[in-house]
Design a protein around this motif. Structure first.
Motif: not given
Length: 392
Positions: A73-75, A84-94, A314-316
């Motif tokens: 639900g974040m993208i 979408f790929v840019k958003s995944v890179i920005k939102l990935r968490t450690s 994915s759920l993204a």
């Protein structure tokens, strides 16, 4: 102890659909025998538990990204693949705690939705502990990237070291997508897969920009490389579609899954069939609508008599990790017979993952999982509803 279960319809997948057929199943879910209604009567089998519904093998999800489960639900929908790929890179968490929690929830969700096996994309180690204990069977596709040819040797070296850390889990080293791996790296990956007898999967033609990039060096992937800070001045377009540019670099001896295929043409399919006899084609329709607001030409793929499988992505990019929900959408949009869809969702996927000895069909000696699904009949066609319960 053996129990006997029956249903309005049993879709064995490997054999005929049985109306009021009977399965003999032991306590571990191993199928001891499959009976037609008449054979069960002839054998005078008693204590049969009959369900109004459809029995199917457990589902095989051939394409998932567990590691993106925390992005549900974040993208925004419909932004196209490059954004979408840019958003995944920005939102990935450690944050490992957050990731582990969301991974566990996603794994439980798949299990409760009748999924027994998954081809899961991984870029890090976080899913290893879960996969060691999950009742779901996982084949991990360790995804490699590197568009600069000079990085190919180092990328493979890191991937092999990473694979060793997943031991003893089954892992296959695979390319991410045509636009993120060089020809040199694809060749390295193909040679490694052939040597080790491991399958390959690759994201294929998920957006029209992918073909534009290979044909004319145009489209939104140029802004993606700029966003990544990558200099691709060395790159020269092939003048061909994405698929026709990279597929000759992959060994025809290796089972290869092409994922998404949203912008794959009939010419691409004909070309692929002419050079690669071991292709499987994965559909993730709800994710395609989520990201690109478009669907593959499924009836064209069907007419080409391809080995089709189903994934959730994915759920993204999806509300649920639910193969039945993907089946429902495909049935609604393309009026595909239930028996054909279930073959995609079970046996074809099991064959690609190399687990068809246990999963994929309701056959004697197998332990494939058994799902009970409700249904309705419209004009003589069985239309699947929702999962009622997982029996085994």
């Amino acid at each position: 102890m053996v129990s006997y279960i029956s249903a309005t319809y049993i879709y064995t997948v490997s054999g005929p659909v049985l109306k009021n057929g009977v399965l003999a199943v032991d306590a571990k879910g191993i199928i001891k025998h499959v009976y037609t209604e008449q054979e069960a009567k002839d054998q005078k089998i008693a204590d049969i538990k009959h369900y109004r519904g459809v029995l199917t093998p457990g589902f095989v999800n051939t394409h998932c990204h567990l590691e993106l489960s925390n992005l549900k639900g974040m993208i925004p929908k419909g932004i196209g693949l490059p954004e979408f790929v840019k958003s995944v890179i920005k939102l990935r968490t450690s944050d490992e705690y957050e990731l582990n929690l969301e991974l566990l929830k996603a794994d439980i969700e798949m299990y409760e939705n009748g999924i027994v096996a998954v081809g899961d994309i991984s870029n890090q180690m976080v899913s290893r502990a879960l996969k060691l204990t999950s009742p779901v069977h996982y084949l991990t596709f360790l995804e490699v990237m590197g568009f600069n040819p000079a990085s190919a040797k180092d990328a493979m070296k890191r991937a092999k070291e990473f694979k060793d850390e997943f031991d003893p889990l089954p892992v296959s080293i695979v390319p991410h997508a045509p636009y993120s791996v060089s020809a040199d790296l694809l060749t390295e990956l193909s040679e490694y897969a052939e040597l080790n007898g491991s399958p390959i999967c690759i994201h294929n033609q998920e957006t029209k920009d992918e073909n534009a990039f290979f044909e004319r060096n145009e489209g939104e992937f140029l802004s993606l490389f700029e966003f990544l800070g990558q200099d691709i001045s060395f790159y020269k377009p092939s003048g061909k579609t994405s698929l026709q540019s990279y597929l000759p670099l992959l060994s025809p001896k290796v089972k290869t899954l092409l994922v998404h295929n949203t912008y794959t043409s009939a010419d691409d399919v004909d070309y692929a069939k002419s050079i690669h006899p071991n292709l499987y084609w994965c559909l993730c329709p709800n994710a395609n609508l989520y990201i690109e607001n478009n669907l593959p030409d499924v009836n064209m793929l069907r007419a080409a008599d391809l080995k089709i499988t189903i994934g959730t992505d994915s759920l993204a990019s999806n509300k649920w990790l639910n193969i039945l929900w993907e089946i429902n959408l495909l049935q609604e949009k393309f009026a595909i017979p239930t028996e054909e869809l279930l073959t995609w969702a079970t046996l074809n996927g099991a064959e690609f993952l190399g687990i068809e000895e246990r999963y994929g069909s309701l056959e004697e000696g197998k332990q494939p999982g058994i799902n009970l699904i409700n249904f309705e009949e419209i004009d003589g066609q069985v239309i699947l509803g929702i999962l009622v319960k997982r029996l085994f």
